[in-house]
Design a protein around this motif. Structure first.
Motif, PDB file in Angstrom:
ATOM      1  N   LYS A 196       0.832  -1.185   0.000  1.00 30.29           N
ATOM      2  CA  LYS A 196       0.000   0.000   0.000  1.00 30.29           C
ATOM      3  C   LYS A 196       0.872   1.242   0.000  1.00 30.29           C
ATOM      4  CE  LYS A 196      -3.853  -2.143   2.418  1.00 30.29           C
ATOM      5  NZ  LYS A 196      -4.647  -2.194   3.668  1.00 30.29           N
TER       6      LYS A 196
ATOM      7  N   LEU B 106      -4.720  11.492  11.090  1.00 27.70           N
ATOM      8  CA  LEU B 106      -4.457  11.014   9.732  1.00 27.70           C
ATOM      9  C   LEU B 106      -3.109  11.524   9.263  1.00 27.70           C
ATOM     10  CD1 LEU B 106      -7.869  12.230   8.231  1.00 27.70           C
ATOM     11  CD2 LEU B 106      -7.387   9.943   9.026  1.00 27.70           C
TER      12      LEU B 106
ATOM     13  N   MET C  80       2.224  15.391   6.140  1.00 29.05           N
ATOM     14  CA  MET C  80       1.284  16.139   6.956  1.00 29.05           C
ATOM     15  C   MET C  80       0.622  15.254   7.986  1.00 29.05           C
ATOM     16  SD  MET C  80      -0.130  17.745   3.549  1.00 29.05           S
ATOM     17  CE  MET C  80       1.015  16.651   2.717  1.00 29.05           C
TER      18      MET C  80
ATOM     19  N   VAL D  46       0.451   4.223   1.460  1.00 32.43           N
ATOM     20  CA  VAL D  46       0.621   4.760   2.804  1.00 32.43           C
ATOM     21  C   VAL D  46      -0.062   3.810   3.778  1.00 32.43           C
ATOM     22  CG1 VAL D  46       0.158   6.676   4.386  1.00 32.43           C
ATOM     23  CG2 VAL D  46       0.621   7.139   1.967  1.00 32.43           C
ATOM     24  N   GLU D  47       0.652   3.398   4.803  1.00 30.76           N
ATOM     25  CA  GLU D  47       0.093   2.494   5.795  1.00 30.76           C
ATOM     26  C   GLU D  47       0.127   3.123   7.174  1.00 30.76           C
ATOM     27  OE1 GLU D  47       1.735  -1.637   3.878  1.00 30.76           O
ATOM     28  OE2 GLU D  47       0.260  -1.686   5.478  1.00 30.76           O
TER      29      GLU D  47
ATOM     30  N   PHE E  34      -3.689   9.762   1.808  1.00 31.65           N
ATOM     31  CA  PHE E  34      -3.906   9.649   3.246  1.00 31.65           C
ATOM     32  C   PHE E  34      -3.640   8.234   3.748  1.00 31.65           C
ATOM     33  CE2 PHE E  34      -5.887  13.535   4.848  1.00 31.65           C
ATOM     34  CZ  PHE E  34      -6.198  14.207   3.671  1.00 31.65           C
ATOM     35  N   GLY E  35      -3.257   8.153   5.020  1.00 28.54           N
ATOM     36  CA  GLY E  35      -3.265   6.885   5.730  1.00 28.54           C
ATOM     37  C   GLY E  35      -4.671   6.586   6.214  1.00 28.54           C
ATOM     38  N   GLN E  36      -4.808   5.422   6.806  1.00 32.48           N
ATOM     39  CA  GLN E  36      -6.115   4.962   7.289  1.00 32.48           C
ATOM     40  C   GLN E  36      -6.643   5.816   8.436  1.00 32.48           C
ATOM     41  OE1 GLN E  36      -7.713   2.245   6.135  1.00 32.48           O
ATOM     42  NE2 GLN E  36      -9.315   2.017   7.659  1.00 32.48           N
TER      43      GLN E  36
END
Lengths: 112, 118
Positions: free
Chosen positions: A2, A88, A34, A4-5, A102-104
């Motif tokens: 993925k 986030l 960010m 971003v994790e 974005f991450g989760q």
């Protein structure tokens, strides 16, 4: 892998604790990193950003970027119940910088 | 403090219907965006808009989606024929500028419009 994790948590800590939130990423083109805070039923609100590598401090918050490891962190010192929110991470390259990835999100609860 | 405002806060629609989500960006901002967040999933980029045209879009933003800035203040997202999988929170955002080396054009997000497709 993925792009971003981020561990979604939930993470629950007592008031006053130091909180560490992390993200890993795979795209070496990312240059802006960010951290957003999102309260329930609200939009994301920018906490801090970092350009390229290094550390940045703002009050109780410190953001770190390690581009060699593709790893970013947000530290919250002296955590308060009002810090309870979803955090986030987001990032983007310099070219195409409008398109944040974005991450989760990690759901954080600070217990009084 | 200036803010991005979105309407409606929640819309329920039948599959196949057209939906328009509205946003009023911050007044001196030049760049406008739509993101969405399906329940339990990541916030995802849909589209960016500058100088009255789309500057970038994601693979999610297919022919069913369109954006428009019909006047000097509103920015809209239209979904022509809604599907069940369009159910999500849609966030509008705006920024004054794009990031330049060392600087940053912060994105300000609205509170979102929740779309439920039945």
């Amino acid at each position: 892998q993925k792009e971003v994790e981020q561990d979604p948590g939930p993470l629950s800590v007592p008031e006053g604790a130091i909180v560490s939130l992390n993200c890993t990423y795979s795209n070496s083109a990312f240059q802006y990193f960010m951290w957003y805070r999102q309260y329930s039923r609200k939009g994301p609100e920018l906490l801090m950003y970092t350009y390229s590598s290094g550390n940045k401090e703002d009050g109780r918050f410190t953001a770190q970027v390690d581009k060699s490891s593709k790893y970013i962190s947000l530290f919250i010192r002296d955590s308060q119940p009002s810090d309870s929110a979803t955090y986030l991470c987001a990032m983007c390259p310099l070219q195409g910088a409008q398109k944040l990835v974005f991450g989760q999100g990690t759901r954080l609860t600070i217990n009084p | 403090e200036p803010e991005v405002t979105q309407t409606p806060s929640h819309q329920v629609t039948q599959m196949g219907q057209e939906v328009i989500l509205r946003c009023v960006p911050i007044s001196n901002h030049l760049y406008f965006y739509w993101y969405r967040q399906i329940l339990g999933q990541k916030v995802e980029f849909l589209v960016s808009f500058y100088n009255n045209e789309i500057s970038e879009k994601s693979e999610i933003f297919d022919d069913q989606f369109s954006v428009e800035r019909p006047d000097g203040s509103n920015f809209t997202l239209k979904i022509r024929s809604t599907k069940l999988e369009d159910s999500a929170m849609y966030f509008c955002a705006s920024s004054e500028a794009l990031p330049v080396a060392g600087g940053f054009g912060e994105l300000f997000f609205g509170e979102g419009s929740r779309l439920t497709v039945l």
